[in-house]
Write a protein that holds these residues in place. Sequence first.
Motif, PDB file in Angstrom:
ATOM      1  N   MET A  24      38.814  50.383  37.941  1.00  0.00           N
ATOM      2  CA  MET A  24      37.814  50.039  38.816  1.00  0.00           C
ATOM      3  C   MET A  24      37.419  48.531  38.619  1.00  0.00           C
ATOM      4  O   MET A  24      37.410  47.947  39.706  1.00  0.00           O
ATOM      5  N   PRO A  25      37.490  47.898  37.284  1.00  0.00           N
ATOM      6  CA  PRO A  25      37.442  46.321  37.324  1.00  0.00           C
ATOM      7  C   PRO A  25      38.579  45.664  38.130  1.00  0.00           C
ATOM      8  O   PRO A  25      38.369  44.595  38.866  1.00  0.00           O
ATOM      9  N   GLY A  26      39.541  46.331  38.262  1.00  0.00           N
ATOM     10  CA  GLY A  26      40.592  45.558  38.731  1.00  0.00           C
ATOM     11  C   GLY A  26      40.544  45.708  40.278  1.00  0.00           C
ATOM     12  O   GLY A  26      40.989  44.543  41.012  1.00  0.00           O
ATOM     13  N   ALA A  27      39.940  46.621  40.963  1.00  0.00           N
ATOM     14  CA  ALA A  27      39.594  46.752  42.236  1.00  0.00           C
ATOM     15  C   ALA A  27      38.699  45.626  42.833  1.00  0.00           C
ATOM     16  O   ALA A  27      38.607  45.133  43.838  1.00  0.00           O
ATOM     17  N   ILE A  28      37.716  45.128  41.763  1.00  0.00           N
ATOM     18  CA  ILE A  28      36.465  44.457  42.234  1.00  0.00           C
ATOM     19  C   ILE A  28      37.008  42.845  41.989  1.00  0.00           C
ATOM     20  O   ILE A  28      36.760  41.928  42.826  1.00  0.00           O
ATOM     21  N   LEU A  29      37.491  42.754  40.525  1.00  0.00           N
ATOM     22  CA  LEU A  29      37.633  41.322  40.197  1.00  0.00           C
ATOM     23  C   LEU A  29      38.680  40.448  40.828  1.00  0.00           C
ATOM     24  O   LEU A  29      38.561  39.432  40.657  1.00  0.00           O
ATOM     25  N   VAL A  30      39.552  41.237  41.492  1.00  0.00           N
ATOM     26  CA  VAL A  30      40.808  40.608  42.334  1.00  0.00           C
ATOM     27  C   VAL A  30      40.170  39.620  43.245  1.00  0.00           C
ATOM     28  O   VAL A  30      40.956  38.736  43.695  1.00  0.00           O
ATOM     29  N   VAL A  31      39.190  39.978  43.555  1.00  0.00           N
ATOM     30  CA  VAL A  31      38.344  39.327  44.775  1.00  0.00           C
ATOM     31  C   VAL A  31      37.155  38.442  44.373  1.00  0.00           C
ATOM     32  O   VAL A  31      36.333  38.102  45.046  1.00  0.00           O
ATOM     33  N   THR A  32      36.857  38.471  43.007  1.00  0.00           N
ATOM     34  CA  THR A  32      35.562  37.825  42.314  1.00  0.00           C
ATOM     35  C   THR A  32      36.114  36.608  41.703  1.00  0.00           C
ATOM     36  O   THR A  32      36.714  36.769  40.722  1.00  0.00           O
ATOM     37  N   PRO A  33      35.223  35.331  41.907  1.00  0.00           N
ATOM     38  CA  PRO A  33      35.711  34.277  40.990  1.00  0.00           C
ATOM     39  C   PRO A  33      35.046  34.567  39.580  1.00  0.00           C
ATOM     40  O   PRO A  33      34.099  35.686  39.593  1.00  0.00           O
ATOM     41  N   LYS A  34      35.804  33.856  38.670  1.00  0.00           N
ATOM     42  CA  LYS A  34      35.492  33.931  37.146  1.00  0.00           C
ATOM     43  C   LYS A  34      33.884  33.841  37.055  1.00  0.00           C
ATOM     44  O   LYS A  34      33.282  34.926  36.056  1.00  0.00           O
ATOM     45  N   SER A  35      33.307  33.108  37.452  1.00  0.00           N
ATOM     46  CA  SER A  35      31.777  32.718  37.258  1.00  0.00           C
ATOM     47  C   SER A  35      30.821  33.617  37.675  1.00  0.00           C
ATOM     48  O   SER A  35      29.719  33.907  37.460  1.00  0.00           O
ATOM     49  N   GLU A  36      31.509  34.808  38.798  1.00  0.00           N
ATOM     50  CA  GLU A  36      30.466  35.801  39.149  1.00  0.00           C
ATOM     51  C   GLU A  36      30.956  37.249  38.580  1.00  0.00           C
ATOM     52  O   GLU A  36      30.499  38.175  39.059  1.00  0.00           O
ATOM     53  N   THR A  37      31.880  37.218  37.655  1.00  0.00           N
ATOM     54  CA  THR A  37      32.371  38.289  37.007  1.00  0.00           C
ATOM     55  C   THR A  37      30.916  39.265  36.681  1.00  0.00           C
ATOM     56  O   THR A  37      30.990  40.437  36.931  1.00  0.00           O
ATOM     57  N   SER A  38      30.137  38.841  35.802  1.00  0.00           N
ATOM     58  CA  SER A  38      29.110  39.383  35.092  1.00  0.00           C
ATOM     59  C   SER A  38      28.496  39.953  36.394  1.00  0.00           C
ATOM     60  O   SER A  38      27.747  41.220  36.158  1.00  0.00           O
ATOM     61  N   SER A  39      27.882  39.300  37.072  1.00  0.00           N
ATOM     62  CA  SER A  39      27.010  39.592  38.256  1.00  0.00           C
ATOM     63  C   SER A  39      27.674  40.602  39.189  1.00  0.00           C
ATOM     64  O   SER A  39      27.096  41.626  39.527  1.00  0.00           O
ATOM     65  N   VAL A  97      41.341  36.725  46.437  1.00  0.00           N
ATOM     66  CA  VAL A  97      40.770  35.626  45.672  1.00  0.00           C
ATOM     67  C   VAL A  97      41.309  35.935  44.196  1.00  0.00           C
ATOM     68  O   VAL A  97      41.121  37.028  43.650  1.00  0.00           O
ATOM     69  N   SER A  98      41.880  34.964  43.666  1.00  0.00           N
ATOM     70  CA  SER A  98      42.508  35.196  42.328  1.00  0.00           C
ATOM     71  C   SER A  98      41.430  35.278  41.400  1.00  0.00           C
ATOM     72  O   SER A  98      40.350  34.794  41.601  1.00  0.00           O
ATOM     73  N   PRO A  99      41.531  35.461  40.110  1.00  0.00           N
ATOM     74  CA  PRO A  99      40.507  35.445  39.068  1.00  0.00           C
ATOM     75  C   PRO A  99      40.159  34.038  38.990  1.00  0.00           C
ATOM     76  O   PRO A  99      38.887  33.976  38.399  1.00  0.00           O
ATOM     77  N   ALA A 100      40.696  32.962  39.139  1.00  0.00           N
ATOM     78  CA  ALA A 100      40.341  31.675  38.946  1.00  0.00           C
ATOM     79  C   ALA A 100      39.390  31.091  40.164  1.00  0.00           C
ATOM     80  O   ALA A 100      38.684  30.223  40.058  1.00  0.00           O
ATOM     81  N   GLY A 101      39.300  31.992  41.288  1.00  0.00           N
ATOM     82  CA  GLY A 101      38.498  31.838  42.478  1.00  0.00           C
ATOM     83  C   GLY A 101      39.482  31.030  43.519  1.00  0.00           C
ATOM     84  O   GLY A 101      38.744  30.853  44.443  1.00  0.00           O
ATOM     85  N   GLU A 102      40.610  31.126  43.279  1.00  0.00           N
ATOM     86  CA  GLU A 102      41.569  30.680  44.476  1.00  0.00           C
ATOM     87  C   GLU A 102      42.170  31.470  45.243  1.00  0.00           C
ATOM     88  O   GLU A 102      42.406  32.339  44.676  1.00  0.00           O
ATOM     89  N   PRO A 103      42.337  31.317  46.517  1.00  0.00           N
ATOM     90  CA  PRO A 103      43.089  32.404  47.493  1.00  0.00           C
ATOM     91  C   PRO A 103      44.449  32.616  46.700  1.00  0.00           C
ATOM     92  O   PRO A 103      44.945  31.730  46.420  1.00  0.00           O
ATOM     93  N   SER A 104      44.842  34.000  46.871  1.00  0.00           N
ATOM     94  CA  SER A 104      46.219  34.204  46.606  1.00  0.00           C
ATOM     95  C   SER A 104      46.593  35.527  47.541  1.00  0.00           C
ATOM     96  O   SER A 104      45.875  36.352  47.856  1.00  0.00           O
ATOM     97  N   PRO A 105      47.913  35.659  47.475  1.00  0.00           N
ATOM     98  CA  PRO A 105      48.365  36.889  48.355  1.00  0.00           C
ATOM     99  C   PRO A 105      48.131  38.181  47.382  1.00  0.00           C
ATOM    100  O   PRO A 105      47.774  38.016  46.333  1.00  0.00           O
ATOM    101  N   SER A 106      47.912  39.331  48.297  1.00  0.00           N
ATOM    102  CA  SER A 106      47.683  40.548  47.756  1.00  0.00           C
ATOM    103  C   SER A 106      49.112  41.026  46.758  1.00  0.00           C
ATOM    104  O   SER A 106      49.956  40.456  47.104  1.00  0.00           O
ATOM    105  N   ARG A 107      48.844  41.989  45.949  1.00  0.00           N
ATOM    106  CA  ARG A 107      49.861  42.347  45.215  1.00  0.00           C
ATOM    107  C   ARG A 107      51.083  42.913  46.075  1.00  0.00           C
ATOM    108  O   ARG A 107      52.235  42.574  45.677  1.00  0.00           O
ATOM    109  N   SER A 108      50.901  43.450  47.228  1.00  0.00           N
ATOM    110  CA  SER A 108      52.084  43.746  48.011  1.00  0.00           C
ATOM    111  C   SER A 108      52.765  42.686  48.522  1.00  0.00           C
ATOM    112  O   SER A 108      53.851  42.983  49.130  1.00  0.00           O
TER     113      SER A 108
END
Length: 481
Positions: A380-395, A468-479
């Motif tokens: 579950m975290p992998g499905a959400i955090l891949v599009v979440t900036p680090k600063s918003e992880t807890s929220s 959005v990558s964990p660092a908050g920068e746009p990145s391509p999807s895994r595919s």
Amino acid sequence: MSTTREHSETRLLVPSLIFIALVVAAVASLGAPLITSVATTFHVSLDSAQWTLTIALLSGAVATPVLGRFGAGPHRRATILVTLVVVVAGSALTVLPLPFAWLLVGRAAQGIGLGLTALMMGVARDHLPEERSAPTIALVSVVSIMGIGVGYPLAGLLTEFGGVRAAYGLGLLVTVIALLAAWRSVPTAPEGRSAHVDIAGALLLSGGLFLVLFLVGQKSLWSEHFTVAVVLAVVAVLLLCVWTVSGLRGKAPLVDLRALRHPAVAGANLAMFVGAIGMYILLTLITRYAQTPHSAGYGFGITTFVAGLVLIPFSVLGFIAGKLTPPMLKRIDAPLLLAGSAVVIGGGFILFAAARSNLTELFLAMSVLGFGVGSFSAAMPGAILVVTPKSETSSAMSFNYVVRSVGYSLGSAIGGLVLAAGTDTGRIFPNDSAYTTAAWVGLVAMAITTAASLVLARQRSPEAEPTVSPAGEPSPSRSNQ
């Protein structure tokens, strides 16, 4: 020298985060196996004793988004420590020889600790290298559920030998250890963070969630005071609607509802909600069936302690699945793993519906459930955090846990309603066929979860928009990689 010390602190941080998440989950779950003992010890009804569990879930659901917002700011360490102090104080209230009302206050304080799980994930994502943060976050997610299986048998054993106070005494001991572990190992948040807590939003959400979970847990209110129940339901809907509107319009909402516009976040939370309903239905069906006396024509009449042992395979297989999932996430998208996990849980429902004539079959169904829940929680975290900036992880994760808490409560209520509908007039226990019906209802919930996860996986296809990558920068999807 400095590098060696930092490495040592990092090694201490990982077990501390996992231990804290395990403790708050196990302590909050202590209410379930102790309900009958509480009723006897405090001379209250079973409905009143049920509140020792309900109030912990309520306070956890209310506190989670608030703590998540605090955890996004510069005072995360202080938030964690103060919350654990509250949990320790609440644990002390459950042990002291005080009236029943104080026990409920203590259980509410213990439930607040459930909001720390998302903060543990935020700490891991900020202070661990990427190759270690993902597995740690997955394990934190897993143990937050596996704690149920740890708490049940221990509480049952201590209650049989030392009474209900002894079981709550274990909660006090482990929460003190968790507080010391947090004080020793949790670092301060990175500089530059800020977090404005939306007090009005917190009150609206708290009121709405309280009424929703209260109405779900009070079945007698619907049958005896239907008008009152309907009015309270309308008030709950209005409060949550106002909270939603204010959250979408506000500059610093308690939960960033605008993130739900992203298909990955919305889809993951939908899968979590429906999946939690199904998971909790099967968990309660198996434990309740096992404790039903032989006089009902089925069941095994086992004690609270033995019933807790039935949950051990749930915890063991769930932990194993949680360890296996992070490496698989490197090769398979999280939504596909969510779908596969939902199918496994569905298999547990089929096993329970088709074969429950002996305890071995119940252990097998519980093992399948544990493996599926462990994998689902880790993915579950992998499905959400891949599009979440680090600063918003807890929220972001705190909102997911609110969704999970509400789903669990609804799952418990739905299972209870189906069993109640299958109970003949004048009988205490439902018909055996009612358990089969409830199992098919849960299977439908897992089918919906599977479908939602597959739709989410399709949206993460090569044609999907960049994430959005964990660092908050746009990145391509895994595919696309």
